[in-house]
Scaffold this active site. Structure first.
Site, PDB file in Angstrom:
ATOM      1  N   SER A  31     -37.227   7.669  14.217  1.00 21.82           N
ATOM      2  CA  SER A  31     -36.140   6.699  14.237  1.00 21.82           C
ATOM      3  C   SER A  31     -34.947   7.275  13.486  1.00 21.82           C
ATOM      4  O   SER A  31     -35.087   8.170  12.648  1.00 21.82           O
ATOM      5  CB  SER A  31     -36.593   5.397  13.573  1.00 21.82           C
ATOM      6  OG  SER A  31     -35.490   4.538  13.302  1.00 21.82           O
ATOM      7  N   TYR A  53     -40.078   0.717   6.706  1.00 21.69           N
ATOM      8  CA  TYR A  53     -40.029   1.322   8.038  1.00 21.69           C
ATOM      9  C   TYR A  53     -39.459   2.740   7.970  1.00 21.69           C
ATOM     10  O   TYR A  53     -40.027   3.683   8.534  1.00 21.69           O
ATOM     11  CB  TYR A  53     -39.167   0.440   8.946  1.00 21.69           C
ATOM     12  CG  TYR A  53     -38.938   0.998  10.332  1.00 21.69           C
ATOM     13  CD1 TYR A  53     -39.950   0.967  11.293  1.00 21.69           C
ATOM     14  CD2 TYR A  53     -37.696   1.517  10.702  1.00 21.69           C
ATOM     15  CE1 TYR A  53     -39.732   1.454  12.564  1.00 21.69           C
ATOM     16  CE2 TYR A  53     -37.470   2.000  11.976  1.00 21.69           C
ATOM     17  CZ  TYR A  53     -38.490   1.977  12.909  1.00 21.69           C
ATOM     18  OH  TYR A  53     -38.273   2.472  14.166  1.00 21.69           O
TER      19      TYR A  53
END
Length: 277
Positions: free
Chosen positions: A134, A147
Site C-alpha cells: 500500500s 495498517y
C-alpha cells in the site's frame, strides 16, 4: 495463485486474469460466499476456487497441495499476495493492541506464510512473487499506524526476497496502490464492534485529551473514506499484469493518481517538509 479473491482488487484481478486466458487459482476466505459463487458463475473452467484463510496454516498447506497436484512438474508461474485488512483507521495512540496484532497477522504473517509455502513451485518455473502492499506501507500516513506498519513490513519482506531469490530467477515485486475503492474500507455495520472496543478501552485522560467531538469524527472519516477513493481498479490490474509478464518487471509499482508524488517528497525532501505536506 491469488489470495483475497472474495472482493475488491483480488476479485477483479481473478476475473481479469481469467479473461486473458490465465489458469487462475483464486483463494477466498469463504468458498461458499457470494464472491466465490460469482467467480464460479462468471469465469471459465480454467479458474479454480480455493478455500484459503491465509492466517490458517492448515488451509495454506491444503491450497499448496491442491495447486501442486494440478501444476505437477511445470511449477507455478505467479503468486499474488493480495488478501489484506484495513483495521479501524484512527490515531495510533487510540488503537487497541488487537488491531495492531490482527493487521500484522493478515497483512504480513499471512502473506509470508503463503510465500514460503509456495516458493518451491515458483522455483520450478522461475516465476513471480507479487505482494500487494500500500502507499501507507511506503510513507507514514496519519491514522494508519497499524495498517501502515503491517504493509511496511510486507514491503521490506518483498525487497529482501527480491534480492535473495534472484539466484533462482524468481522475481519479486511490491505494489503500492494509492486510494482505490476496494471494499476493504468496509461498511458502517462492520466497524461497530471495532469502534466499541476502541472506545471502551480508552483511558479517561486519553479520552479527555482527544475530546469527544474528535473521537466521534473518526467514524465519519471512515464512512466517507470510499468517496475519496478511485472506483476504477484498472491501474492496479495493469500493474499486476506487468509484474507477472514483463521481461524486466519493476521492483515497485505505484498505480493510482499521484501515488508516486508523496513517495518522492518523502524520499527527496527533509522530513519536516513531508510532515507539513
Amino acid at each position: 495463485m491469488l489470495s483475497g479473491s472474495d472482493t475488491g482488487i483480488g476479485h477483479a484481478l481473478a476475473k481479469y486474469l481469467d479473461s486473458l486466458g490465465f489458469v487462475v487459482f483464486a483463494g477466498v476466505l469463504n468458498k461458499d460466499g457470494p464472491g466465490a459463487e460469482e467467480l464460479r458463475r462468471a469465469c471459465s473452467q480454467r479458474l479454480s476456487v480455493l478455500q484459503l484463510d491465509i492466517t490458517s496454516t492448515t488451509q495454506v498447506k491444503e491450497a499448496y497441495l491442491t495447486v501442486s497436484e494440478k501444476v505437477q512438474n511445470a511449477g507455478l508461474w505467479g503468486v499474488v499476495n493480495n488478501a489484506g485488512i484495513l483495521g479501524f483507521p484512527a490515531d495510533g495512540e487510540l488503537l487497541p493492541m488487537s488491531t495492531y496484532r490482527h493487521c500484522m497477522e493478515v497483512n504480513f504473517f499471512g502473506a509470508v506464510e503463503v510465500s514460503k509455502t509456495f516458493l518451491p513451485l515458483l522455483r520450478k518455473s522461475q516465476g513471480r512473487l507479487v505482494n500487494m502492499s500500500s502507499m501507507a506501507g511506503g510513507i507514514p500516513l496519519p491514522r494508519y499506524a497499524a495498517y501502515g506498519a503491517s504493509k511496511a513490513a510486507l514491503s521490506m519482506f518483498s525487497g529482501v526476497m527480491r534480492q535473495e531469490l534472484s539466484k533462482w530467477g524468481i522475481k519479486v515485486m511490491a505494489i503500492h496502490p494509492s486510494g482505490f475503492r476496494t471494499g476493504i474500507q468496509g461498511t458502517a455495520e462492520q466497524w461497530d464492534e471495532q469502534e466499541k472496543e476502541l472506545m471502551e478501552n480508552l483511558p479517561a485522560d486519553t479520552r479527555q485529551a482527544y475530546g469527544e467531538e474528535y473521537l466521534l469524527g473518526l467514524r465519519n472519516y471512515l464512512l466517507h473514506l470510499p468517496s475519496h477513493c478511485a472506483p476504477d481498479l484498472s491501474p492496479v490490474l495493469g500493474a499486476v499484469l506487468h509484474a507477472l509478464l514483463a521481461r524486466r518487471p519493476q521492483g515497485l509499482y505505484t498505480p493510482g493518481k499521484g501515488a508516486y508524488v508523496p513517495l518522492c517528497i518523502f524520499c527527496c525532501f527533509p522530513l519536516w517538509f513531508y510532515d507539513f505536506f
